[in-house]
Motif scaffolding. Structure first.
Motif, PDB file in Angstrom:
ATOM      1  N   ILE A  45      -8.029   6.473  11.608  1.00 22.11           N
ATOM      2  CA  ILE A  45      -7.658   6.839  10.237  1.00 22.11           C
ATOM      3  C   ILE A  45      -6.376   6.115   9.825  1.00 22.11           C
ATOM      4  CG2 ILE A  45      -6.907   8.744   8.750  1.00 22.11           C
ATOM      5  CD1 ILE A  45      -8.691  10.591  10.452  1.00 22.11           C
ATOM      6  N   GLN A  46      -5.398   6.082  10.728  1.00 25.37           N
ATOM      7  CA  GLN A  46      -4.102   5.497  10.431  1.00 25.37           C
ATOM      8  C   GLN A  46      -4.190   3.992  10.179  1.00 25.37           C
ATOM      9  OE1 GLN A  46       0.375   5.665  12.483  1.00 25.37           O
ATOM     10  NE2 GLN A  46      -1.404   6.415  13.567  1.00 25.37           N
ATOM     11  N   GLN A  62      -3.521   9.238   3.351  1.00 26.90           N
ATOM     12  CA  GLN A  62      -4.378   8.908   4.496  1.00 26.90           C
ATOM     13  C   GLN A  62      -3.534   8.543   5.718  1.00 26.90           C
ATOM     14  OE1 GLN A  62      -7.162   5.720   3.752  1.00 26.90           O
ATOM     15  NE2 GLN A  62      -8.007   5.762   5.820  1.00 26.90           N
ATOM     16  N   LEU A  63      -2.443   7.822   5.487  1.00 23.38           N
ATOM     17  CA  LEU A  63      -1.560   7.439   6.587  1.00 23.38           C
ATOM     18  C   LEU A  63      -0.958   8.680   7.255  1.00 23.38           C
ATOM     19  CD1 LEU A  63      -0.065   5.098   8.094  1.00 23.38           C
ATOM     20  CD2 LEU A  63       1.755   5.348   6.392  1.00 23.38           C
ATOM     21  N   GLY A 119      -3.631  10.536   9.290  1.00 28.81           N
ATOM     22  CA  GLY A 119      -3.898   9.808  10.526  1.00 28.81           C
ATOM     23  C   GLY A 119      -2.799   9.992  11.550  1.00 28.81           C
ATOM     24  N   ARG A 120      -1.545   9.995  11.089  1.00 25.53           N
ATOM     25  CA  ARG A 120      -0.423  10.162  12.021  1.00 25.53           C
ATOM     26  C   ARG A 120      -0.395  11.574  12.608  1.00 25.53           C
ATOM     27  NH1 ARG A 120       3.001   6.504  12.854  1.00 25.53           N
ATOM     28  NH2 ARG A 120       4.804   7.832  13.313  1.00 25.53           N
ATOM     29  N   SER A 137      -3.700   4.596   1.450  1.00 27.10           N
ATOM     30  CA  SER A 137      -2.800   5.434   0.668  1.00 27.10           C
ATOM     31  C   SER A 137      -1.886   6.180   1.624  1.00 27.10           C
ATOM     32  CB  SER A 137      -3.578   6.430  -0.186  1.00 27.10           C
ATOM     33  OG  SER A 137      -4.219   7.392   0.631  1.00 27.10           O
ATOM     34  N   ARG A 191      -2.145  -3.547  10.348  1.00 25.45           N
ATOM     35  CA  ARG A 191      -3.346  -2.792  10.722  1.00 25.45           C
ATOM     36  C   ARG A 191      -3.695  -2.986  12.204  1.00 25.45           C
ATOM     37  NH1 ARG A 191      -5.593  -0.380   6.428  1.00 25.45           N
ATOM     38  NH2 ARG A 191      -5.330  -1.323   4.357  1.00 25.45           N
ATOM     39  N   TYR A 236       0.816  -1.215   0.000  1.00 22.77           N
ATOM     40  CA  TYR A 236       0.000   0.000   0.000  1.00 22.77           C
ATOM     41  C   TYR A 236       0.854   1.272   0.000  1.00 22.77           C
ATOM     42  CZ  TYR A 236      -4.028  -2.960   1.023  1.00 22.77           C
ATOM     43  OH  TYR A 236      -5.024  -3.921   0.959  1.00 22.77           O
ATOM     44  N   SER A 269      -6.662   2.278   9.196  1.00 17.67           N
ATOM     45  CA  SER A 269      -7.515   1.921   8.051  1.00 17.67           C
ATOM     46  C   SER A 269      -6.986   2.505   6.753  1.00 17.67           C
ATOM     47  CB  SER A 269      -8.944   2.414   8.287  1.00 17.67           C
ATOM     48  OG  SER A 269      -8.988   3.838   8.389  1.00 17.67           O
ATOM     49  N   SER A 270      -5.721   2.925   6.730  1.00 15.92           N
ATOM     50  CA  SER A 270      -5.160   3.618   5.569  1.00 15.92           C
ATOM     51  C   SER A 270      -4.997   2.704   4.357  1.00 15.92           C
ATOM     52  CB  SER A 270      -3.798   4.215   5.928  1.00 15.92           C
ATOM     53  OG  SER A 270      -3.931   5.223   6.896  1.00 15.92           O
TER      54      SER A 270
END
Length: 514
Positions: free
Chosen positions: A111-112, A120-121, A124-125, A117, A188, A46, A114-115
């Motif tokens: 959010i992190q 998104q990661l 979330g971080r 891309s 995850r 990913y 369930s990333s």
């Protein structure tokens, strides 16, 4: 009804178990969990932009830069959260601001984990960092304001044991999931674990009393009186003395400031020497980061694998072992911080870390140029040696120091500046380390060796001892000497020869601790 009916020692222990423990398990776990999954095939699938395991040359160097930024961006979120929490911490109190920070951290973790891309990661971080930074800034302040001077050190430094437990837990979780690293649950699930800690914080904070000092600062004296009765042991409750203590704290607050103050007041000249105090808060957290501890916490597996030349599974196990040893070493600070003081522990820790890093540099040099089994074993020993000294002075005591040297109305601000400094230099470390491993290699450890030994002298000459002084006595400790540079020597005189009563203000002794 059980928690609501607790008081004294039982209440203090419950607060540690249900608030302090999850808060700093969250801190520690988040510090190292992503480092163990960066090389999983299911993760690289990913996020190929940060793959340094299956690339080489210019591509690897570029990916290392991106990887460093993605890992480090979390610490920028923490910095923002630590500074941002001050805007509400003094207005709505320690409890409500802690709940808000924990909720933000939970959203970021969701959010992190369930990333799909890299964008998104990163988002979330950042969000989880904002929440975690707020939690880190509030909890030491709340804890220090609810604890007696004689044991304030161990009741705040105990967070070091929980930070190291969180870091070790992340290491062992990653070891376990490494056996299914081709399945995306292997990364995850570890990234989702901190959600449990945030849920505990949000739930249990409601059951504990607000800081009595914050209540007094807001003129809510009856609530402060009730809180101090709850924090007192059953056999030491004296309503008249509690009233006197509240009056003393209230009068000191009125003397210290007639209006609400903020960050700008910290740089204004004055007898309270707030700029000097801010410098101490920044300095001690600089020392905590720039001695190299998070190089090991974030990239321990990489050190064992690439610097020491060990195979992947052995590297993962040794990394988890170092992080677990950190828990044992953290107990030393808990047992000694109120007996020997803050300053001796800072100095011993700096010298020990600096010498360990110097020896590690020599061992890695030997491995790079003439690989020997003995050099690898010695390097492993010095990594464990480093983790023996680091928790002694800089796995909790740095947060304690920032909180206890501050005046009441600026305590959340100074603690936040200390925490923000911690995260700023954490960002620097995490950002540059992947690049340094590829470029300067063994010389990278020399940087931390020099810094470690140097800051020992810095601490000796510029940092006053604060052990056994009430929070209200700190103003006199900093304002009584004729010049700011005489504060450390004045603190030594107070500690070694002058009776505590000579400071003229009684300690708040009705607040119970574990």
């Amino acid at each position: 009804m059980g928690l609501l009916s607790l008081r004294g020692t039982a209440l203090a222990r419950a607060r540690v178990c249900l608030i302090v423990v999850p808060s700093f398990l969250l801190f520690g776990y988040n510090q190292s969990n992503i480092g163990g999954v960066l090389n999983y095939p299911s993760f690289i699938k990913y996020f190929p932009e940060i793959d340094t395991s299956n690339t080489s040359g210019a591509v690897k160097a570029n990916n290392a830069k991106v990887q460093g930024t993605v890992v480090a961006i979390y610490t920028i979120g923490c910095l923002i959260g630590a500074l941002g929490i001050t805007q509400i911490g003094n207005r709505i109190g320690r409890r409500k601001s802690l709940i808000i920070a924990a909720a933000i951290a939970a959203i970021g973790q969701i959010i992190q984990s369930s990333s799909f891309s890299i964008g998104q990661l990163v988002v979330g971080r950042i969000i989880s960092g904002i929440g975690n930074g707020g939690v880190n800034a509030v909890v030491p302040v709340w804890q220090s304001e609810c604890t007696a001077p004689k044991s304030r050190g161990k009741n705040v430094v105990i967070i070091g044991i929980f930070i190291s437990s969180g870091i070790a837990a992340a290491g062992w979780v990653n070891v376990g999931f490494s056996f299914i690293k081709n399945n995306e649950v292997a990364w995850r699930f570890p990234l989702a674990v901190p959600i449990l800690f945030t849920m505990m914080i949000m739930t249990f904070t409601l059951f504990f009393p607000e800081s009595p000092r914050w209540l007094i600062s807001k003129g809510r004296l009856e609530e402060a009186f009730d809180t101090m009765r709850k924090l007192s042991r059953e056999d030491s409750i004296d309503d008249a003395n509690i009233r006197v203590e509240i009056d003393n704290i209230s009068s000191l607050l009125q003397e210290g400031s007639q209006s609400e103050r903020g960050f700008l007041d910290l740089i204004k000249p004055g007898r309270q020497r707030l700029f000097y105090r801010m410098g101490l808060a920044i300095g001690i957290n600089f020392c905590a980061q720039m001695t190299g501890a998070n190089v090991i916490s974030y990239y321990g597996s990489t050190i064992f694998k690439e610097s020491l030349g060990l195979e992947e599974k052995k590297a993962a196990l040794l990394n988890a072992g170092v992080l677990t040893w950190k828990i044992v070493a953290a107990i030393s600070a808990y047992l000694s911080v109120d007996r020997f003081g803050r300053k001796p522990l800072f100095i011993i820790a700096c010298l020990g870390m600096g010498l360990s890093m110097a020896a590690l540099a020599g061992c890695v040099w030997a491995i790079d140029y003439r690989y020997t089994f003995g050099a690898s074993v010695a390097a492993t020993f010095f990594l464990f040696s480093f983790m023996t000294f680091f928790p002694l002075g800089f796995l909790g005591a740095n947060f304690l120091y920032s909180a206890e040297i501050a005046p009441q109305d600026l305590r959340i601000h100074l603690a936040a500046i200390g925490t923000a400094t911690h995260w700023l230099f954490n960002f620097v470390i995490v950002e540059i380390t992947p690049i340094a491993f590829v470029t300067i290699k063994w010389r990278y450890y020399i940087v931390y060796a020099v810094i470690g030994v140097s800051v020992a002298g810095f601490v000796y000459f510029f940092f006053p001892e604060t052990n056994s002084r009430s929070l209200e006595e700190m103003d006199e400790l900093f304002s009584d000497p004729e010049h700011w540079w005489k504060v450390p020597s004045y603190a030594r005189v107070l500690r070694t020869g002058m009776p505590e009563a000579s400071l003229g203000k009684p300690s708040v002794s009705h607040i119970e601790s574990i």
